[in-house]
Motif scaffolding. Sequence first.
Motif, PDB file in Angstrom:
ATOM      1  N   SER A  12       1.571  -4.570  32.737  1.00 44.17           N
ATOM      2  CA  SER A  12       2.438  -4.270  33.885  1.00 44.17           C
ATOM      3  C   SER A  12       1.877  -4.869  35.171  1.00 44.17           C
ATOM      4  CB  SER A  12       2.591  -2.758  34.030  1.00 44.17           C
ATOM      5  OG  SER A  12       1.348  -2.170  34.330  1.00 44.17           O
ATOM      6  N   GLN A  13       0.565  -5.067  35.226  1.00 45.64           N
ATOM      7  CA  GLN A  13      -0.019  -5.715  36.404  1.00 45.64           C
ATOM      8  C   GLN A  13       0.414  -7.183  36.467  1.00 45.64           C
ATOM      9  OE1 GLN A  13      -2.471  -4.698  38.980  1.00 45.64           O
ATOM     10  NE2 GLN A  13      -1.361  -2.836  38.489  1.00 45.64           N
ATOM     11  N   GLN A  34      -9.841  -7.584  39.019  1.00 47.06           N
ATOM     12  CA  GLN A  34      -9.919  -6.286  38.350  1.00 47.06           C
ATOM     13  C   GLN A  34     -10.773  -6.367  37.094  1.00 47.06           C
ATOM     14  OE1 GLN A  34      -6.256  -3.881  38.075  1.00 47.06           O
ATOM     15  NE2 GLN A  34      -5.216  -5.600  39.036  1.00 47.06           N
ATOM     16  N   ARG A  72     -14.593  -6.587  37.885  1.00 47.80           N
ATOM     17  CA  ARG A  72     -15.103  -5.295  38.311  1.00 47.80           C
ATOM     18  C   ARG A  72     -15.312  -4.372  37.115  1.00 47.80           C
ATOM     19  NH1 ARG A  72     -12.383  -4.412  44.070  1.00 47.80           N
ATOM     20  NH2 ARG A  72     -12.363  -6.666  43.908  1.00 47.80           N
ATOM     21  N   ARG A 119     -15.232   5.402  40.068  1.00 50.31           N
ATOM     22  CA  ARG A 119     -13.895   4.891  40.389  1.00 50.31           C
ATOM     23  C   ARG A 119     -12.907   5.284  39.300  1.00 50.31           C
ATOM     24  NH1 ARG A 119     -12.724   1.453  44.500  1.00 50.31           N
ATOM     25  NH2 ARG A 119     -10.730   1.133  43.504  1.00 50.31           N
ATOM     26  N   ALA A 138     -11.976   8.847  39.550  1.00 48.51           N
ATOM     27  CA  ALA A 138     -11.161   9.162  40.726  1.00 48.51           C
ATOM     28  C   ALA A 138      -9.680   8.993  40.433  1.00 48.51           C
ATOM     29  CB  ALA A 138     -11.566   8.258  41.891  1.00 48.51           C
ATOM     30  N   ARG A 139      -9.372   8.280  39.378  1.00 49.23           N
ATOM     31  CA  ARG A 139      -7.965   8.023  39.065  1.00 49.23           C
ATOM     32  C   ARG A 139      -7.225   9.256  38.586  1.00 49.23           C
ATOM     33  NH1 ARG A 139      -7.036   2.920  39.849  1.00 49.23           N
ATOM     34  NH2 ARG A 139      -9.077   2.166  40.324  1.00 49.23           N
TER      35      ARG A 139
END
Lengths: 281, 252
Positions: free
Chosen positions: A178-179, A201, A204, A277, A280-281
């Motif tokens: 989808s990105q 992305q 990372r 990270r 955090a989602r």
Amino acid sequence: MKLTDHHPSPIARERAGYRKRQTVRSVLVAAASTGVLGTLLVLAVTGSPGWERVRQSFLDPRIGREALPEILTGLWLNVRLLFFCALGALALGLLVAVLRTLRGPVFFPVRALAAGYTYTFRGLPLIIVIYVLTLGVPGLRLQGMPPVLILGGIALVLTYGGYLAEVFRAGIESIHPSQLAAARSLGLTYRQTMRHVVLPQAVRRVAPPLLNDVVALQKDVGLVSLAGPIDAVRAAQIATAESFNYTPYIVAGVLFVLLAIPLIAVTDWVTLRAARRQAAR
Amino acid sequence: MSVPVLSCRGLRKVFGGHVVLDDLDLDVAEHEVVALIGASGSGKSTLLRCVNLLEEIDDGTIGLDGEHITDPRTDPDLVRRRIGIVFQSYNLFPHLRVLDNITLAPVRVHRRDRAEAEAQARELLARVGLAEKAGDYPDRLSGGQQQRVAIVRALVNSPRLLLLDEVTSALDPELVGEVLTMIRDLKADGMTMVLATHEMGFAREVADRVCFLDGGRVIEDGPPEQVLGEPTQPRTRQFLRRIIEAGRLQVG
Ligand SMILES: Nc1ncnc2c1ncn2[C@@H]1O[C@H](COP(=O)(O)OP(=O)(O)O)[C@@H](O)[C@H]1O
Ligand SMILES: [Mg+2]
């Protein structure tokens, strides 16, 4: 009400006090148990029947000091090789990973070549690659042959590039389709989508395993000494052969660990940050 | 009313032996808002993705302002720059700040000046009440805020046609309103839109036409009062009955 206007209730204060007492207690318990274990370990090693002999042949301060300059010179070679080979392998790995994602019949040969490369160099023992490049290739007697050190570096880059390409590829494939759809729908070309959406992305996400491979590379760069150049371990080996004492190895080992600590610390920090990270989602 | 902005003729799309779109026709005129309704799996998303050339159609043609965009010689990247699409799951880029999400296409694709693109992006954000979120990463925003950013991101390209695929379905009920308000404002500005939706009340309010998708075709097409109020097709009636039972449409 402002944040500063708040006065904690007695219950909250009681809770905070209890937690603080618990923390102090844990620290004291940890310190005590570490002390006891450490003492036992030291007593067990130094009290063993062979301790004197081991100390003489592995921990001789005089021999260590004499071997240090040679080992440091060798270590400088390790550091330079690590720096350039890590950069080279990261660049090669990224390139190969991206080539493997190209679609369409035009790119079939490129894809096949990239896939063949990762299969070959992940399977081939590094020592053999180094021998072939540093001993075999100069045998061709071509004009402008680079020195053995460069050839050894190329061997390292080729081998580690294969590993890193797979890490990068895993990262690229972990990016949700989808990105890509979102990027393409905005009119970005395939290249722009890769460059601005997928790769940032992906890199990372796989930074921790990439850095792990760089830590592994740091231990393998010394293998170029098989072809002649003297690295830290080879320097220690020479010193040991001269003095019939193993202390130079210990010196080299300690230096390697010291060299690895910052790298490993960075890896841990990056991993932790990635995990945070994610959470955090 | 001359050439329709969007014109689909005889569209067919097959996924592994399963015919999803079957000889589908659909026209959308300039400034028109068309709501696509239909059961889950009826092909609403597929149709929108085909129009945006994210899926390749198996037969038929799609025209944008009279130009056949499904001609293999057209450059899909150029076509997509004229069509905006917003997805159910926002699909913001998590590694870019809100402002950079919006300016990525203008700066990289349209080669516009960054400062100018940022100024426009800030203005659009301010208009939807998100000015102070420009520097935040998407995961700091609520679902409704993320979806509004996604709409702004699609708008900054000044598309001829905006496709909205169930843009409120992933949102908590109290966040739906802020997104619907934004779409209402877009209609007032004259944006041509096709929206797949489950919000029948909203479809009735904002759409000029409602199209009911079933069996890969538009089997009912008309003003909202007619399609939602007195449908002619038994399939439409059946669908609406189930929707009413689920409490998504007030009767009357
Ligand atoms: N990429 C795909 N591959 C295979 N089948 C798909 C794909 N996308 C959609 N489908 C199928 O096409 C049908 C229509 O899906 P979709 O367009 O998402 O429906 P809707 O949006 O109306 O709920 C479904 O049966 C779905 O399983
Ligand atoms: Mg859908």
